[in-house]
Design a protein around this motif. Structure first.
Motif, short mmCIF file in Angstrom:
data_model
loop_
_atom_site.label_atom_id
_atom_site.label_comp_id
_atom_site.label_asym_id
_atom_site.label_seq_id
_atom_site.Cartn_x
_atom_site.Cartn_y
_atom_site.Cartn_z
N GLY A 14 0.79 -1.23 0.00
CA GLY A 14 0.00 0.00 0.00
C GLY A 14 0.82 1.28 0.00
N PHE A 15 2.11 1.18 -0.28
CA PHE A 15 2.93 2.39 -0.41
C PHE A 15 2.69 3.00 -1.79
N GLU A 16 2.74 4.34 -1.84
CA GLU A 16 2.40 5.01 -3.09
C GLU A 16 3.61 5.74 -3.67
N PHE A 17 3.77 5.60 -4.97
CA PHE A 17 4.84 6.31 -5.68
C PHE A 17 4.21 7.16 -6.77
N VAL A 18 4.39 8.46 -6.68
CA VAL A 18 3.83 9.36 -7.67
C VAL A 18 4.94 9.74 -8.64
N ILE A 19 4.77 9.35 -9.88
CA ILE A 19 5.83 9.61 -10.87
C ILE A 19 5.22 10.21 -12.13
N TYR A 66 13.36 6.58 -14.23
CA TYR A 66 14.01 7.89 -14.34
C TYR A 66 15.43 7.76 -14.84
N ARG B 6 13.55 12.36 -4.55
CA ARG B 6 12.42 11.59 -4.01
C ARG B 6 11.92 12.28 -2.75
N LYS B 8 9.46 12.29 0.30
CA LYS B 8 8.71 11.26 1.01
C LYS B 8 7.96 11.81 2.21
N LYS B 11 3.50 7.10 3.70
CA LYS B 11 3.71 5.96 2.79
C LYS B 11 3.84 6.40 1.34
N THR B 12 3.96 7.68 1.12
CA THR B 12 3.96 8.17 -0.26
C THR B 12 5.32 8.75 -0.65
N THR B 13 5.73 8.46 -1.87
CA THR B 13 6.96 9.03 -2.43
C THR B 13 6.61 9.77 -3.71
N TYR B 14 7.03 11.03 -3.81
CA TYR B 14 6.86 11.78 -5.05
C TYR B 14 8.22 11.87 -5.74
N PHE B 15 8.26 11.45 -6.98
CA PHE B 15 9.47 11.62 -7.78
C PHE B 15 9.33 12.97 -8.49
N ILE B 87 7.45 6.20 6.55
CA ILE B 87 7.29 4.79 6.89
C ILE B 87 8.08 3.98 5.86
#
Lengths: 98, 104
Positions: A14-19, A66, B6, B8, B11-15, B87
């Motif tokens: 459930g971790f989110e990565f916004v790319i 990236y 990155r 953070k 629980k969220t990471t923005y690239f 986290i």
């Protein structure tokens, strides 16, 4: 950088990565999801969940996207992969056509 | 594309794609588009050093390099900034290790 130009990838935990969409489209699988005319539910919300991909692997994949864009634009660096991640990473790469 | 960082929080990471000559304020404006939080309510901290990043300085000035991890904290209701909270996925395994009594 606009919200519409990004996509959110969600890992098994459930971790989110916004790319950037542009980066996500390094993956042929994600590209198909985002561009196919049938309009996946994923396309409309800009979210794709990967229940089989763990957080550590998904982050590595995003870094790879990236790196790949940087490499394509002429910046030739090495992409470091920890040996203990390599098997899981290959399975994910196979799934994502990356 | 010159580089990315990155960002953070929880629980969220923005690239975030950026350039070494961009200021921290530029980065906050990019974040504002993504998270709908005004720049004044954002604080960015370089995780490697724990340093709070200064709006007016550039990324290069503050040694924020490609692939760096930057923590995002937001202003709370009482006007203070929250603590850094990132986290990590390993946190999920801690309880399991504790139960099993395995020490490596």
């Amino acid at each position: 950088m606009k919200k519409e130009e990004t996509v959110k990838l969600i890992s098994a935990e459930g971790f989110e990565f916004v790319i950037d969409k542009k980066a996500a489209m390094v993956s042929q699988t994600i590209r198909n999801m985002l561009t196919s005319p049938g309009s996946f539910a994923e396309t409309q919300h800009g979210e794709v969940t990967f229940p089989e991909i763990s957080t550590i692997i998904l982050e590595k994949i995003c870094q790879y996207f990236y790196w790949s864009l940087q490499f394509a634009s002429g910046k030739e660096t090495e992409f470091h992969i920890e040996p203990e991640l390599s098997l899981e990473l290959m399975m994910a790469a196979n799934y994502l056509h990356t | 594309m010159a580089m990315y960082i990155r960002v953070k929080r929880n629980k969220t990471t923005y690239f975030i794609q950026c350039d070494p000559t961009e200021t921290i304020l530029d980065i906050k404006q990019k974040l504002q588009n993504l998270i709908d939080q005004p720049v004044n309510d954002q604080r960015l901290i370089l995780v490697a050093t724990g340093e709070v990043l200064d709006d007016s300085k550039t990324l290069a000035d503050q040694k924020v390099e490609n692939d760096c991890i930057v923590a995002l904290t937001l202003r709370k209701d009482d006007n203070e900034f929250e603590d850094v909270n990132i986290i990590r996925p390993d946190d999920f395994y801690q309880s399991r290790d504790a139960d099993g009594g395995l020490n490596w």
